[in-house]
Write a protein that holds these residues in place. Structure first.
Motif, PDB file in Angstrom:
ATOM      1  N   GLY A 121      26.466 -11.253 -15.229  1.00  0.00           N
ATOM      2  CA  GLY A 121      25.763 -10.460 -14.224  1.00  0.00           C
ATOM      3  C   GLY A 121      24.572 -11.186 -13.639  1.00  0.00           C
ATOM      4  O   GLY A 121      24.284 -11.065 -12.437  1.00  0.00           O
ATOM      5  N   LEU A 122      23.881 -11.960 -14.457  1.00  0.00           N
ATOM      6  CA  LEU A 122      22.749 -12.734 -13.965  1.00  0.00           C
ATOM      7  C   LEU A 122      23.212 -13.820 -12.995  1.00  0.00           C
ATOM      8  O   LEU A 122      22.523 -14.116 -12.009  1.00  0.00           O
ATOM      9  CB  LEU A 122      21.984 -13.349 -15.137  1.00  0.00           C
ATOM     10  N   GLY A 133      13.510 -17.895  -3.731  1.00  0.00           N
ATOM     11  CA  GLY A 133      12.093 -17.620  -3.590  1.00  0.00           C
ATOM     12  C   GLY A 133      11.726 -16.155  -3.575  1.00  0.00           C
ATOM     13  O   GLY A 133      10.549 -15.813  -3.527  1.00  0.00           O
ATOM     14  N   SER A 134      12.714 -15.262  -3.619  1.00  0.00           N
ATOM     15  CA  SER A 134      12.423 -13.830  -3.596  1.00  0.00           C
ATOM     16  C   SER A 134      12.019 -13.347  -4.983  1.00  0.00           C
ATOM     17  O   SER A 134      12.161 -14.048  -5.988  1.00  0.00           O
ATOM     18  CB  SER A 134      13.650 -13.052  -3.108  1.00  0.00           C
ATOM     19  N   ALA A 135      11.520 -12.100  -5.026  1.00  0.00           N
ATOM     20  CA  ALA A 135      11.122 -11.512  -6.308  1.00  0.00           C
ATOM     21  C   ALA A 135      12.322 -11.356  -7.231  1.00  0.00           C
ATOM     22  O   ALA A 135      12.223 -11.569  -8.448  1.00  0.00           O
ATOM     23  CB  ALA A 135      10.450 -10.155  -6.065  1.00  0.00           C
ATOM     24  N   SER A 136      13.478 -11.002  -6.665  1.00  0.00           N
ATOM     25  CA  SER A 136      14.678 -10.853  -7.486  1.00  0.00           C
ATOM     26  C   SER A 136      15.094 -12.184  -8.101  1.00  0.00           C
ATOM     27  O   SER A 136      15.519 -12.237  -9.263  1.00  0.00           O
ATOM     28  CB  SER A 136      15.820 -10.282  -6.642  1.00  0.00           C
ATOM     29  N   ALA A 137      14.983 -13.260  -7.318  1.00  0.00           N
ATOM     30  CA  ALA A 137      15.346 -14.582  -7.840  1.00  0.00           C
ATOM     31  C   ALA A 137      14.443 -14.969  -9.011  1.00  0.00           C
ATOM     32  O   ALA A 137      14.902 -15.526 -10.014  1.00  0.00           O
ATOM     33  CB  ALA A 137      15.262 -15.621  -6.732  1.00  0.00           C
ATOM     34  N   ALA A 138      13.147 -14.657  -8.900  1.00  0.00           N
ATOM     35  CA  ALA A 138      12.211 -14.960  -9.992  1.00  0.00           C
ATOM     36  C   ALA A 138      12.542 -14.131 -11.238  1.00  0.00           C
ATOM     37  O   ALA A 138      12.479 -14.637 -12.369  1.00  0.00           O
ATOM     38  CB  ALA A 138      10.784 -14.688  -9.538  1.00  0.00           C
ATOM     39  N   THR A 139      12.925 -12.874 -11.034  1.00  0.00           N
ATOM     40  CA  THR A 139      13.273 -12.018 -12.173  1.00  0.00           C
ATOM     41  C   THR A 139      14.540 -12.519 -12.862  1.00  0.00           C
ATOM     42  O   THR A 139      14.624 -12.530 -14.097  1.00  0.00           O
ATOM     43  CB  THR A 139      13.476 -10.569 -11.704  1.00  0.00           C
ATOM     44  N   VAL A 140      15.518 -12.927 -12.071  1.00  0.00           N
ATOM     45  CA  VAL A 140      16.764 -13.462 -12.648  1.00  0.00           C
ATOM     46  C   VAL A 140      16.475 -14.729 -13.452  1.00  0.00           C
ATOM     47  O   VAL A 140      17.003 -14.917 -14.556  1.00  0.00           O
ATOM     48  CB  VAL A 140      17.791 -13.734 -11.534  1.00  0.00           C
ATOM     49  N   LYS A 147      15.923 -17.287 -18.870  1.00  0.00           N
ATOM     50  CA  LYS A 147      15.117 -18.005 -19.859  1.00  0.00           C
ATOM     51  C   LYS A 147      14.971 -17.211 -21.152  1.00  0.00           C
ATOM     52  O   LYS A 147      14.971 -17.779 -22.263  1.00  0.00           O
ATOM     53  CB  LYS A 147      13.740 -18.307 -19.257  1.00  0.00           C
ATOM     54  N   LEU A 148      14.848 -15.885 -21.044  1.00  0.00           N
ATOM     55  CA  LEU A 148      14.621 -15.049 -22.227  1.00  0.00           C
ATOM     56  C   LEU A 148      15.896 -14.783 -23.019  1.00  0.00           C
ATOM     57  O   LEU A 148      15.832 -14.575 -24.246  1.00  0.00           O
ATOM     58  CB  LEU A 148      14.004 -13.713 -21.804  1.00  0.00           C
ATOM     59  N   LEU A 149      17.048 -14.788 -22.349  1.00  0.00           N
ATOM     60  CA  LEU A 149      18.290 -14.418 -23.032  1.00  0.00           C
ATOM     61  C   LEU A 149      18.604 -15.325 -24.225  1.00  0.00           C
ATOM     62  O   LEU A 149      18.902 -14.809 -25.319  1.00  0.00           O
ATOM     63  CB  LEU A 149      19.445 -14.399 -22.024  1.00  0.00           C
ATOM     64  N   PRO A 150      18.563 -16.646 -24.084  1.00  0.00           N
ATOM     65  CA  PRO A 150      18.821 -17.482 -25.278  1.00  0.00           C
ATOM     66  C   PRO A 150      17.766 -17.329 -26.368  1.00  0.00           C
ATOM     67  O   PRO A 150      18.075 -17.465 -27.556  1.00  0.00           O
ATOM     68  CB  PRO A 150      18.851 -18.904 -24.709  1.00  0.00           C
ATOM     69  N   PRO A 197      12.144  -4.569 -19.332  1.00  0.00           N
ATOM     70  CA  PRO A 197      11.298  -4.352 -18.147  1.00  0.00           C
ATOM     71  C   PRO A 197      11.666  -5.254 -16.980  1.00  0.00           C
ATOM     72  O   PRO A 197      11.621  -4.834 -15.818  1.00  0.00           O
ATOM     73  CB  PRO A 197       9.889  -4.664 -18.672  1.00  0.00           C
ATOM     74  N   ALA A 198      12.039  -6.515 -17.277  1.00  0.00           N
ATOM     75  CA  ALA A 198      12.465  -7.414 -16.197  1.00  0.00           C
ATOM     76  C   ALA A 198      13.767  -6.924 -15.572  1.00  0.00           C
ATOM     77  O   ALA A 198      13.935  -6.949 -14.342  1.00  0.00           O
ATOM     78  CB  ALA A 198      12.631  -8.834 -16.733  1.00  0.00           C
ATOM     79  N   ALA A 199      14.705  -6.462 -16.426  1.00  0.00           N
ATOM     80  CA  ALA A 199      15.959  -5.924 -15.900  1.00  0.00           C
ATOM     81  C   ALA A 199      15.705  -4.656 -15.082  1.00  0.00           C
ATOM     82  O   ALA A 199      16.344  -4.429 -14.047  1.00  0.00           O
ATOM     83  CB  ALA A 199      16.920  -5.633 -17.051  1.00  0.00           C
TER      84      ALA A 199
END
Length: 483
Positions: A151-152, A162-169, A174-177, A214-216
């Protein structure tokens, strides 16, 4: 010798013609032009001024008036068609984005959240099972992680750089592993019977609850806002095009009346064709956009709103299940002081809050469902939730009495033990069924709305060109009578 006659009149003396007296003052001469200065010449007129004069002169003649009228009519019809094509193209693109871009991305963001929350819940359930967790639990956890990762990838492909969604993804990638590494450490220590395994699992849960979810949620909120923006772009009426269309029809009607009054001819074929083309565009635009707006409004009221309520309810159920499991994992290690001074288990308190959210979400989803196929699974989920709450109270009573094994059986035991896991699975299954039904309703309504705009931008442009040509030919036919 000749003698003058005696007594005769004296001979006449010849007279000169009278000459007017000559003046002694010399005639005035033009003053000489000083050297180096050109003689004064009248100013030359600009081409624009001469063109205005010619236009003014032509406007007082009937052929001139007809030429101006033809130009104005052609410009009005072409302008109407161009604005109609532009505004309807924007609305058609926005409607297509609702159906194929923003809503799927919003649903994908919700699925990312659900997969992460379910992975966290499954990890805690596997930990409670002991050193050798069931193979089905392991497969479910791995599948949740793979679903979230896929999904990511999809979300990254659908977001602008460069959008906010791209930064969140990027943050979630980075956090998933890191989260998966903490879970693996918890499993490894749990297999060996080391108590530190519970600490690793709580650390993994903290990372999930305070960073990843929270990021999701932020990604889900952003994509929902994007969906709302696409709806806002697709549904407003094209007022500018409608006003131009009415003006064009009024001008064409006035031109035909003027033609009738001056020539006594009822119809001018060119002007009639231009009027028909403009009327078709205007009618097509009004009807097509009204149908599209109705379809999109229905897809939002009975699709998107229901989907949002169901997604929120499903997420609340997953969080509640995870907190219920962690209540037994922590064994009172995490507490929360309430405003009234009481101290409760932090995870059990969070479970109660999530169950309240679940109850409110199910009630909203049931009220939004507009058919029995949509209401039935929500009602079933509500029944499972109530049984879940009753069984949870029994598990907490056993745990508070110091009977940990009895409490554990009430959470993850076999079917004969009537565990809360059975109720959670029922809630999740019914919500998944309701989501599938509402997704189908959304696709149907939004697709009908999008299809109502099919061909309208191109059709408006083509008919406008034909209408302008008809207006010019109609006026040209009238002009030919003056040659």
């Amino acid at each position: 010798m000749t003698q003058p006659q005696q007594g005769g009149a004296p001979p006449a003396t010849p007279t000169r013609p009278a000459v007017p007296p000559q003046s002694t003052i010399p005639a005035a001469r033009p003053a000489p032009v000083p050297p180096g200065r050109p003689a004064t010449a009248p100013p030359r007129r600009t081409a624009f001024a001469e063109g205005v004069d010619r236009l003014r002169a032509a406007a007082v003649t009937e052929p001139g008036r007809l030429r101006i009228l033809g130009a104005v009519l052609a410009l009005l019809v072409v302008g109407f068609g161009a604005v109609s094509a532009w505004q309807m193209s924007d609305r058609s693109t926005a409607a297509d984005d609702v159906l194929h871009s923003s809503q799927p991305l919003s649903a994908g963001a919700a699925d990312i959240y659900r997969s992460l929350a379910d992975a966290n819940t499954t990890a805690s359930s596997g930990f409670l099972s002991g050193g050798q967790e069931p193979a089905a639990t392991t497969r479910r956890y791995e599948q949740d992680i793979e679903t979230a990762a896929a999904g990511l990838v999809t979300a990254a492909a659908g977001t602008e750089p460069g959008s906010a969604s791209a930064a969140t993804v990027a943050k979630l990638n980075k956090l998933l592993p890191q989260y998966k590494g903490l879970v693996e450490r918890a499993r490894a220590n749990n297999r060996q019977g080391f108590p530190v395994g519970g600490a690793y699992l709580r650390a993994a849960n903290e990372k999930m609850q305070h960073e990843m979810l929270p990021a999701a949620q932020e990604l889900y909120t952003t994509e929902n806002q994007r969906l709302g923006a696409d709806y806002a772009n697709a549904t407003p009426y094209p007022w500018f095009a409608l006003v131009l269309g009415v003006l064009a029809l009024a001008a064409l009607g006035w031109a035909q009346r003027r033609h009738y009054l001056r020539t006594n001819r009822v119809l001018n074929h060119g002007l009639v064709a231009a009027t028909a083309a403009s009327a078709i565009v205007l009618l097509w635009m009004v009807v097509g956009h009204s149908v599209a707006r109705a379809g999109l409004d229905s897809s939002y009221e009975h699709g998107v709103r229901s989907l949002n309520a169901l997604h929120d309810a499903r997420i609340a159920s997953l969080n509640a299940r995870g907190n219920e499991n962690l209540t037994l994992v922590s064994r009172g290690a995490e507490t929360k002081k309430l405003p009234d001074g009481r101290v409760e288990d932090a995870y059990d308190y969070a479970f109660q809050q999530e169950m309240k959210t679940l109850s409110a979400g199910l009630a909203q989803a049931e009220s939004l469902a507009d058919d029995q196929a949509g209401k039935q699974p929500v009602s079933a989920a509500t029944g499972d939730m109530k049984v879940w709450q009753d069984r949870h109270k029994q598990a907490r009573a056993a745990d508070d009495d110091g009977n940990y094994q009895a409490a554990l059986k009430k959470i993850i035991g076999a079917k004969a033990d009537q565990p809360t896991g059975e109720c959670f699975d029922g809630v999740d299954t019914n919500l998944k069924k309701a989501l599938g039904h509402e997704e189908g309703r959304f696709q149907q309504a939004a697709g009908a709305g999008r299809d109502a705009l099919t061909g309208l931008p191109v059709g408006a442009a083509v008919l406008a060109v034909l209408g302008a040509a008809g207006a010019v030919l109609g006026i040209g036919r009238r002009l030919s009578e003056y040659r």
